[in-house]
Design a protein around this motif. Structure first.
Motif, PDB file in Angstrom:
ATOM      1  N   VAL A  16       0.849  -1.196   0.000  1.00  0.00           N
ATOM      2  CA  VAL A  16       0.000   0.000   0.000  1.00  0.00           C
ATOM      3  C   VAL A  16       0.887   1.249   0.000  1.00  0.00           C
ATOM      4  O   VAL A  16       0.624   2.218  -0.716  1.00  0.00           O
ATOM      5  N   SER A  17       1.977   1.196   0.747  1.00  0.00           N
ATOM      6  CA  SER A  17       2.846   2.376   0.780  1.00  0.00           C
ATOM      7  C   SER A  17       3.550   2.587  -0.570  1.00  0.00           C
ATOM      8  O   SER A  17       3.652   3.715  -1.059  1.00  0.00           O
ATOM      9  N   HIS A  18       4.000   1.505  -1.223  1.00  0.00           N
ATOM     10  CA  HIS A  18       4.562   1.639  -2.589  1.00  0.00           C
ATOM     11  C   HIS A  18       3.512   2.243  -3.524  1.00  0.00           C
ATOM     12  O   HIS A  18       3.783   3.148  -4.299  1.00  0.00           O
ATOM     13  N   ARG A  19       2.303   1.707  -3.430  1.00  0.00           N
ATOM     14  CA  ARG A  19       1.251   2.139  -4.355  1.00  0.00           C
ATOM     15  C   ARG A  19       0.927   3.618  -4.165  1.00  0.00           C
ATOM     16  O   ARG A  19       0.745   4.357  -5.134  1.00  0.00           O
ATOM     17  N   ASN A  20       0.857   4.050  -2.897  1.00  0.00           N
ATOM     18  CA  ASN A  20       0.536   5.456  -2.650  1.00  0.00           C
ATOM     19  C   ASN A  20       1.599   6.382  -3.243  1.00  0.00           C
ATOM     20  O   ASN A  20       1.289   7.402  -3.845  1.00  0.00           O
ATOM     21  N   TYR A  21       2.861   5.989  -3.086  1.00  0.00           N
ATOM     22  CA  TYR A  21       3.933   6.825  -3.649  1.00  0.00           C
ATOM     23  C   TYR A  21       3.810   6.893  -5.184  1.00  0.00           C
ATOM     24  O   TYR A  21       3.869   7.974  -5.784  1.00  0.00           O
ATOM     25  N   ILE A  22       3.645   5.733  -5.788  1.00  0.00           N
ATOM     26  CA  ILE A  22       3.570   5.697  -7.266  1.00  0.00           C
ATOM     27  C   ILE A  22       2.316   6.440  -7.740  1.00  0.00           C
ATOM     28  O   ILE A  22       2.349   7.194  -8.712  1.00  0.00           O
ATOM     29  N   HIS A  23       1.206   6.246  -6.994  1.00  0.00           N
ATOM     30  CA  HIS A  23      -0.053   6.894  -7.395  1.00  0.00           C
ATOM     31  C   HIS A  23       0.051   8.421  -7.317  1.00  0.00           C
ATOM     32  O   HIS A  23      -0.533   9.139  -8.136  1.00  0.00           O
ATOM     33  N   GLN A  24       0.814   8.909  -6.337  1.00  0.00           N
ATOM     34  CA  GLN A  24       0.915  10.367  -6.161  1.00  0.00           C
ATOM     35  C   GLN A  24       1.950  10.996  -7.091  1.00  0.00           C
ATOM     36  O   GLN A  24       2.079  12.212  -7.131  1.00  0.00           O
ATOM     37  N   ASN A  25       2.668  10.186  -7.816  1.00  0.00           N
ATOM     38  CA  ASN A  25       3.688  10.698  -8.743  1.00  0.00           C
ATOM     39  C   ASN A  25       3.498  10.152 -10.157  1.00  0.00           C
ATOM     40  O   ASN A  25       4.430   9.610 -10.751  1.00  0.00           O
ATOM     41  N   PRO A  26       2.294  10.299 -10.712  1.00  0.00           N
ATOM     42  CA  PRO A  26       2.050   9.696 -12.022  1.00  0.00           C
ATOM     43  C   PRO A  26       2.802  10.411 -13.139  1.00  0.00           C
ATOM     44  O   PRO A  26       2.883  11.645 -13.159  1.00  0.00           O
ATOM     45  N   GLU A  27       3.356   9.627 -14.050  1.00  0.00           N
ATOM     46  CA  GLU A  27       4.093  10.174 -15.196  1.00  0.00           C
ATOM     47  C   GLU A  27       3.585   9.480 -16.453  1.00  0.00           C
ATOM     48  O   GLU A  27       3.162   8.324 -16.398  1.00  0.00           O
TER      49      GLU A  27
END
Ligand SMILES: [Zn+2]
Ligand SMILES: [Zn+2]
Length: 400
Positions: A16-27
């Motif tokens: 969940v923590s990986h996903r939140n980081y990736i989700h908040q930094n979409p490219e």
């Protein structure tokens, strides 16, 4: 319970923590420095030895020993240029959005990396992890294949997962495709018509390109309705028709842009040729010139029968007989007109792409993929990691 599933469950909070980081930094596109940097760093921290084989394409190989078999697991990492409007605490604020759930794919494959690395000594061959950019533009898989993702070690089979949301399908449920094409091949096209601009009061002094693109539009529709076998499926959509800027001026040029979707290379090749002929022919009839350009194409995604059989066997064994349904049960005809650039891999090696339910419309996830309000159910992350890792372990066992 299988130890893989216990270990996967234990990873949930980390995922969940990986996903939140990736989700908040979409490219978007081919250049994903933040996302690919995060994936690289996370793989390194697990003791994997990631390699950057394109600008943002990352590969890691897990396994040791002498057995010369390799199964590839693939996740896409790119987002869409959509401003997120989802009711989600960790939503993105940078104008892009993981509206296709690729943040979940990337996270689940990171989870699988950990599960597989912890079992490296038991693997009966190699697992190659493929983290690709630019799925949405159909550029990433192709670029990574050209950069050698299927070589060193040579890949013998491949598996990918795509999540679903906004449909009536339970979160955590798996959809197994039917053998053959499950997703359409797609081609983007652009037709530019060069006419002759003039005063709107004297059209006879010019050549009106807007009139020409209107006729081309109807000409293109005839290809599908009159020239393709009725039982075959093909879709031609025009998404842009534009030209001119003032009410009383006939512009010099106009353009029409669209997409073509097909299931066979035969129909694809034929319609591509006919789009060209129809556009050029109609333009010539009306004293103008058409230039036709194709870009961002992908073939159909084809699923291998042996890979499908293995997926069904593995899912039954690990998660129970009712853990999956076949695509024919949820989609009429067992295929869809959407496209997916994992298709390029499927044209090279036996492939299966599974769908993991990650948002049931009956439980509040009412918006579909690509919608600015799309929501995803994070509780499926550990399951996705287990499906990736378990499939690879079982594929290697059965294909020694
Ligand atoms: Zn998408
Ligand atoms: Zn997608």
């Amino acid at each position: 319970m299988n130890s893989l599933l216990i270990d996967a469950d234990a990873l949930q909070a980390e995922l969940v923590s990986h996903r939140n980081y990736i989700h908040q930094n979409p490219e978007v596109g081919l250049h994903l420095p933040i996302t690919s940097g995060y994936v690289f760093k996370t793989l390194e921290s697990m003791g994997c030895n990631p390699q950057k084989i394109t600008d943002s394409g990352i590969v890691a190989v897990i396994g040791k020993g002498t057995i010369d078999k390799t199964v590839l697991l693939r996740a896409d990492m790119d987002a869409l240029n959509i401003k997120e409007e989802a009711d989600f605490d960790n939503k993105s604020e940078n104008g892009n959005m993981h509206a296709c759930g690729h943040d979940l794919h990337t996270t689940m494959l990171l989870g699988a990396a950990k599960l597989l690395k912890d079992r490296e000594d038991e693997l009966e061959g190699y697992v190659k992890l493929m983290f690709q950019p630019a799925e949405e533009t159909f550029e990433g898989a192709k670029e990574m294949i050209e950069a050698g993702v299927l070589e060193n070690p040579t890949v013998n089979a491949a598996m990918g997962i795509h999540v679903s949301t906004g449909i009536q399908f339970p979160a955590g449920g798996v959809i197994v495709p039917e053998a053959g094409p499950s997703m359409a091949g797609a081609d983007w096209f652009k037709i530019t018509v060069k006419g002759k601009g003039c005063h709107g009061a004297m059209p006879h002094l010019g050549v009106d390109p807007l009139n020409v693109i209107a006729n081309i539009y109807f000409g293109l529709k005839e290809i599908i309705s009159r020239e393709i076998v009725a039982l075959d499926t093909a879709v031609l959509t025009v998404g842009v028709m534009q030209g001119g800027s003032v009410n009383n001026v006939i512009p010099e040029t106009a353009e029409l842009r669209g997409t073509l979707r097909t299931f066979t290379e035969k129909n694809r090749g034929f319609i591509v040729q006919r789009i060209q002929e129809v556009a050029e022919g109609i333009a010539k009839t009306y004293r103008s010139e058409a230039t036709v350009e194709f870009s961002n194409g992908t073939p159909a995604l084809v699923n291998n029968p042996d890979s499908i059989a293995l997926a069904k066997e593995f899912l039954s064994e690990y998660f129970g007989e009712n853990s999956f349904v076949t695509l024919g049960k949820v989609a009429p005809g067992g295929k869809g007109m959407g496209s997916e650039d994992f298709a390029f891999v499927s044209q090279e090696v036996p492939t299966v792409q599974l769908t993991l339910g990650a948002g049931n419309s009956q439980n509040g996830c009412i918006y579909p993929l690509h919608h600015p309000k799309a929501l995803f159910d994070e509780s499926v992350l550990s399951k996705g990691a287990a499906v990736y890792a378990g499939y690879a372990i079982e594929w290697l066992k059965k294909n020694r």
